[in-house]
Write an enzyme that holds these catalytic residues in place. Structure first.
Site, PDB file in Angstrom:
ATOM      1  N   ASN A 184     -14.150   5.305  12.329  1.00 30.25           N
ATOM      2  CA  ASN A 184     -15.474   4.941  12.858  1.00 30.25           C
ATOM      3  C   ASN A 184     -15.504   4.934  14.381  1.00 30.25           C
ATOM      4  OD1 ASN A 184     -13.824   2.301  12.260  1.00 30.25           O
ATOM      5  ND2 ASN A 184     -15.218   1.792  13.917  1.00 30.25           N
TER       6      ASN A 184
ATOM      7  N   GLU B 107       0.801  -1.217   0.000  1.00 29.80           N
ATOM      8  CA  GLU B 107       0.000   0.000   0.000  1.00 29.80           C
ATOM      9  C   GLU B 107       0.839   1.274   0.000  1.00 29.80           C
ATOM     10  OE1 GLU B 107      -2.982  -0.161   3.093  1.00 29.80           O
ATOM     11  OE2 GLU B 107      -3.958  -1.904   2.188  1.00 29.80           O
TER      12      GLU B 107
ATOM     13  N   ARG C  72       2.050   2.416   4.799  1.00 29.54           N
ATOM     14  CA  ARG C  72       1.784   3.238   3.609  1.00 29.54           C
ATOM     15  C   ARG C  72       2.908   4.202   3.270  1.00 29.54           C
ATOM     16  NH1 ARG C  72      -3.036   2.888   6.448  1.00 29.54           N
ATOM     17  NH2 ARG C  72      -4.182   1.120   5.621  1.00 29.54           N
TER      18      ARG C  72
ATOM     19  N   GLY D  29      -6.804   1.065  14.781  1.00 34.51           N
ATOM     20  CA  GLY D  29      -7.332   0.158  15.815  1.00 34.51           C
ATOM     21  C   GLY D  29      -8.829   0.302  16.003  1.00 34.51           C
TER      22      GLY D  29
ATOM     23  N   ASN E 248     -12.706   4.823  -0.054  1.00 36.95           N
ATOM     24  CA  ASN E 248     -12.124   4.440   1.220  1.00 36.95           C
ATOM     25  C   ASN E 248     -10.852   5.247   1.418  1.00 36.95           C
ATOM     26  OD1 ASN E 248     -10.971   2.719   3.409  1.00 36.95           O
ATOM     27  ND2 ASN E 248     -12.740   1.447   2.989  1.00 36.95           N
ATOM     28  N   TRP E 249      -9.738   4.600   1.684  1.00 29.93           N
ATOM     29  CA  TRP E 249      -8.507   5.344   1.972  1.00 29.93           C
ATOM     30  C   TRP E 249      -7.730   5.706   0.700  1.00 29.93           C
ATOM     31  CZ3 TRP E 249      -3.771   3.334   0.533  1.00 29.93           C
ATOM     32  CH2 TRP E 249      -3.763   1.985   0.139  1.00 29.93           C
TER      33      TRP E 249
ATOM     34  N   ASP F 141     -19.603   1.786   9.777  1.00 27.91           N
ATOM     35  CA  ASP F 141     -18.147   1.764   9.569  1.00 27.91           C
ATOM     36  C   ASP F 141     -17.710   2.747   8.479  1.00 27.91           C
ATOM     37  OD1 ASP F 141     -15.541   1.049  10.063  1.00 27.91           O
ATOM     38  OD2 ASP F 141     -15.613  -0.828   8.949  1.00 27.91           O
TER      39      ASP F 141
ATOM     40  N   GLU G 286     -11.280  -1.325  15.099  1.00 28.62           N
ATOM     41  CA  GLU G 286     -12.059  -2.546  15.328  1.00 28.62           C
ATOM     42  C   GLU G 286     -11.696  -3.196  16.657  1.00 28.62           C
ATOM     43  OE1 GLU G 286     -11.257  -1.705  11.955  1.00 28.62           O
ATOM     44  OE2 GLU G 286     -13.364  -1.150  12.102  1.00 28.62           O
TER      45      GLU G 286
END
Lengths: 548, 250
Positions: A262, A84, A134, A194, A390-391, A305, A196
């Site tokens: 989130n 990534e 990344r 983190g 997304n990212w 999320d 999640e």
């Protein structure tokens, strides 16, 4: 006994090594970082500049000659994890990270490595979605890298030797650092992943020379702090709000902008009624003190999320007839936003993809008509859990005036929820949405995709209206970032292993290459000597392309 | 639709019910992982370890999806259940497989005879006119050499009697029409933004360039006939027994 002629050759070799090392020694000063877009030969930050437009004024490759692009060199990494990273290039040297946390310095003209720094993360590290990194940041001649086990490292850019190594947060609780840091003046700024695991997210700045913490901003306010009232009971302690993509910086305002992830648990808000600030928000912080200047929350009280983990793209453009400092944001929740980045004022919001979780936005940008939520039986909702984007880095081209978003089109998930109790270091999601799209490293082939899974696209929006100007559709969904150049080219990869140059004004394909692996990274460009390079990570290799 | 329900009166157990939106590809991926990594202890249908019947949602240490994921990833200290390094996606695939086990168990056919099943497969059933097993037969349809590794008896019985009910994504037939009007039909091998690859009618793989095509249409019905009326219940059980015995060349 070494033969004298061999000894002479060795001396010459040593001299060439010294010259190469000399090339490594250029100091990247704060001024260079502020003016990064004025030296387009280099790529000094993750997104190319503090504006994070992932746009370059290098003009050697044009729509007229791009069809002649050819591979210049390839660098194979050993990791089979998702690749990534966006590399930096500083004065002919490329700094690349390989998952989990190795740093490699390469000759940017040939792809030959100067040195490799290898790091073995603690086995305590736990990540929801890939043991990834990344990229690095640079200040002076020091590189900075966050680690998957929650540390921040400083390395000597000359030789990869560690300068300092500090603990940022406890990996056994689910904290990790996966983003490329952002250097502002004498500080290196990071945030923690983190979301999640019921972490309490934060953004923190450290002195580039010593690693001493300069400030810390918790994305979940504690007792007595504004915003704390948006959480019930003790829920703020495990409220997540992680930070896992790099922020932006406006030197005039001295504000640094970060997208927040989130709230936790992801899908079950029974124990955290309220807006849950500053989850799913962009926060504008004073870069010297970390004090919050303003925030804008995209998805209050989120149960889907919809991390606001997009790159804050800054643009200085005319807004309704006058120049204005803006922020452009294609959000995971499916809406495109334009904000005033001085004040955080909401200026425009419009879906850029199918949205069923809300019927629209009110005058202040707050979502309305929220009838679909996770249920015990499951509820099909668009965008799906990976979001409408997304990212993956978007791009803004000051030349075309268009904003380009990697998009998941016609995509949904079934969101369910169940009761969940926090256990330190354990997953804390309160649901398991079913994603109909195979994972990026799944064993299933790309022949298994169906129309109903949705597909990927590059969408070009007019920021003034949010209207779609053109779309480039792909068969599979996309995890690729986007690069634009001042010659109106747009570079993007695909999950099915292509790397494209598109006409940034029309979306027409100008050139394509097969890179034989999924693109899960953003392209970048740089120049060495008189040659412009375009670089992209795909599969387990970094590819560069140039004109002959 | 993915859901589970706490099973009343059964502490520490929950039932995972049939999700309509796990794709067959998810189930297949999960089955491969499960059969490679889990079945040695749990058995191919997840019911060998005393007190645990994974396909019926009977777990000793998990009462919801998160806990199940934790157990699969973290193992159970002090027991034979080791930690794993699966991705969350892979874990979800395993759960998809466990869900499919639960639904397939209700469809167990009777006891069949492998040798009789093979004879039917090669003879009366004419299966090898489309399918291939260990190098014998046609490439038009899916190669079944290892179908017993990732399809359960109940699934196979359903495919024989109701071939349209579940068509695995990788087994679809499509018809592509070129810009000059030529139609090419075959089993879809691969597709991406630029290309489509088919197993053509003459068992030769074909690559087509998308921009040269006028249309690509996927068939929603299986090319396979139903054997419900063609074979007796015992014959069906024999064919299923044969298919479940196919584990690839060892």
């Amino acid at each position: 006994m070494i033969h004298p002629s061999i000894q002479r050759q060795l001396h010459r070799f040593a001299l060439s090594v010294l010259l190469a090392a000399g090339a490594l020694s250029a100091q990247v000063t704060p001024d260079r970082l502020v003016n990064a877009s004025k030296e387009p030969k280099n790529w000094l930050t993750y997104s190319g500049s503090y504006m994070s437009q992932r746009h370059s004024s290098l003009g050697q490759v044009t729509p007229a000659n791009a069809e002649r692009l050819r591979m210049e060199w390839t660098f194979q990494v050993k990791s089979l994890e998702k690749f990534e990273a966006t590399p930096l290039v500083v004065d002919g040297v490329m700094y690349l990270t390989e998952a989990p946390n190795n740093v490699i310095a390469l000759d940017a003209a040939t792809g030959r490595p100067y040195w490799t720094y290898s790091y073995t993360p603690s086995p305590a590290a736990r990540l929801c979605c890939g043991i990834v990194n990344r990229g690095v940041a640079i200040s002076g001649d020091t590189l900075f890298m966050g680690t998957v086990d929650g540390r921040l490292l400083a390395l000597d850019a000359h030789n990869g030797r560690p300068v300092w190594n500090i603990a940022v947060a406890d990996p056994s609780l689910g904290y990790a650092v996966t983003l490329a840091p952002l250097v502002v003046k004498d500080k290196v700024i990071i945030g923690v992943a983190g979301g999640e695991y019921g972490v309490r997210g934060f953004i923190a700045a450290y002195n580039v020379r010593t690693g001493d913490e300069a400030w810390r901003f918790y994305t979940i306010p504690g007792p007595g702090e504004p915003g704390h009232e948006t959480w019930t009971g003790e829920s703020w302690k495990t409220g997540a709000g992680s930070i896992w993509v790099t922020g932006s910086y406006d030197p005039d305002l001295n504000l640094t902008y970060w997208g927040v992830g989130n709230p936790g648990p992801d899908y079950n808000a029974d124990e955290r009624a309220g807006d849950n600030l500053y989850s799913d928000s962009v926060v504008a912080l004073d870069a010297d003190t970390g004090k919050l200047r303003w925030h804008f929350q995209f998805t209050p009280g989120d149960v889907l999320d919809y991390d606001a983990v997009q790159i804050p793209v800054l643009a200085d453009i005319n807004w309704q007839g006058r120049p204005r400092k803006l922020m452009l944001w294609g959000n995971r929740n499916g809406f495109f936003y334009v904000l005033d980045r001085t004040t955080g004022e909401f200026l425009l919001g419009k879906p850029f993809e199918k949205v069923t979780w809300a019927s629209g936005l009110d005058a202040k940008g707050r979502p309305i008509g929220r009838n679909l939520v996770p249920t015990r039986e499951g509820t099909r909702i668009s965008p799906g859990v990976q979001g409408a984007t997304n990212w993956y880095s978007p791009s803004f081209s000051p030349r075309t005036g268009l904003f380009y978003i990697p998009t998941w089109v016609n995509y949904s998930s079934v969101f369910n929820k169940y009761p969940i109790q926090y256990q330190a270091g354990q997953r804390f999601t309160g649901g398991a949405p079913v994603n109909v799209v195979p994972g990026t490293r799944g064993v299933t082939g790309i022949n298994t995709r169906r129309e109903e899974d949705g597909h990927g696209a590059v969408r070009a929006l007019d920021p003034a209206t949010g209207n779609l100007k053109w779309e480039f559709a792909m068969t599979d969904v996309t995890d690729s970032g986007i690069l634009t150049t001042s010659t109106d080219l747009l570079f993007v990869g695909s999950r099915d292993g292509y790397f494209y140059a598109l006409n940034a004004r029309t979306g027409a394909v100008v050139w394509r290459a097969t890179v034989g692996g999924q693109v899960v990274a953003g392209p970048m460009t740089y120049q060495v000597g008189n040659k412009q390079y375009i670089a992209i990570a795909a599969g387990s290799a970094l590819f560069t392309f140039t004109l002959p | 639709m993915f859901r589970f329900a706490l099973v009343l009166g059964m502490a520490g157990a929950f039932a995972v019910q049939q999700p309509s939106n796990f794709t067959p590809a998810d189930v297949e991926e999960g089955s491969r992982i499960f059969l490679n990594s889990c079945a040695a202890c749990h058995g191919p249908e997840g019911d060998v370890v005393p007190g645990a019947d994974l396909g019926r949602g009977r777990f000793r240490r998990a009462s919801n999806e998160d806990e199940l994921m934790r157990v699969i990833l973290g193992g159970i200290p002090g027991t034979a259940m080791p930690p794993s390094n699966f991705s969350s996606r892979q874990v979800m695939s395993v759960i998809a497989y466990l869900v499919s086990l639960g639904s397939a168990k209700g469809r167990q056919p009777g006891n069949g005879d492998i040798a009789r099943g093979r004879a039917i497969f090669d003879g009366k059933g004419q299966c090898i006119s489309c399918h291939r097993v260990n190098g014998q037969g046609s490439r038009l349809g899916p190669d079944l050499s290892d179908v017993g590794l990732f399809r359960l008896a109940g699934n196979l019985e359903q495919s024989l009697t109701e071939p349209d009910a579940v068509i695995l994504s990788q087994n679809r037939f499509v018809t592509a029409v070129t810009r000059v009007g030529d139609a090419v039909r075959g089993r879809l091998l691969n597709q991406d933004t630029e290309l489509i690859q088919l197993m053509g009618a003459d068992e030769r793989p074909v690559t087509l360039i998308r921009r040269d095509l006028r249309s690509v249409t996927a068939e929603t019905r299986s090319s396979m006939p139903s054997y419900k009326a063609r074979l007796s219940a015992q014959e069906l059980a024999d064919v299923v027994a044969y298919l479940t015995s196919l584990r690839g060349l060892q």
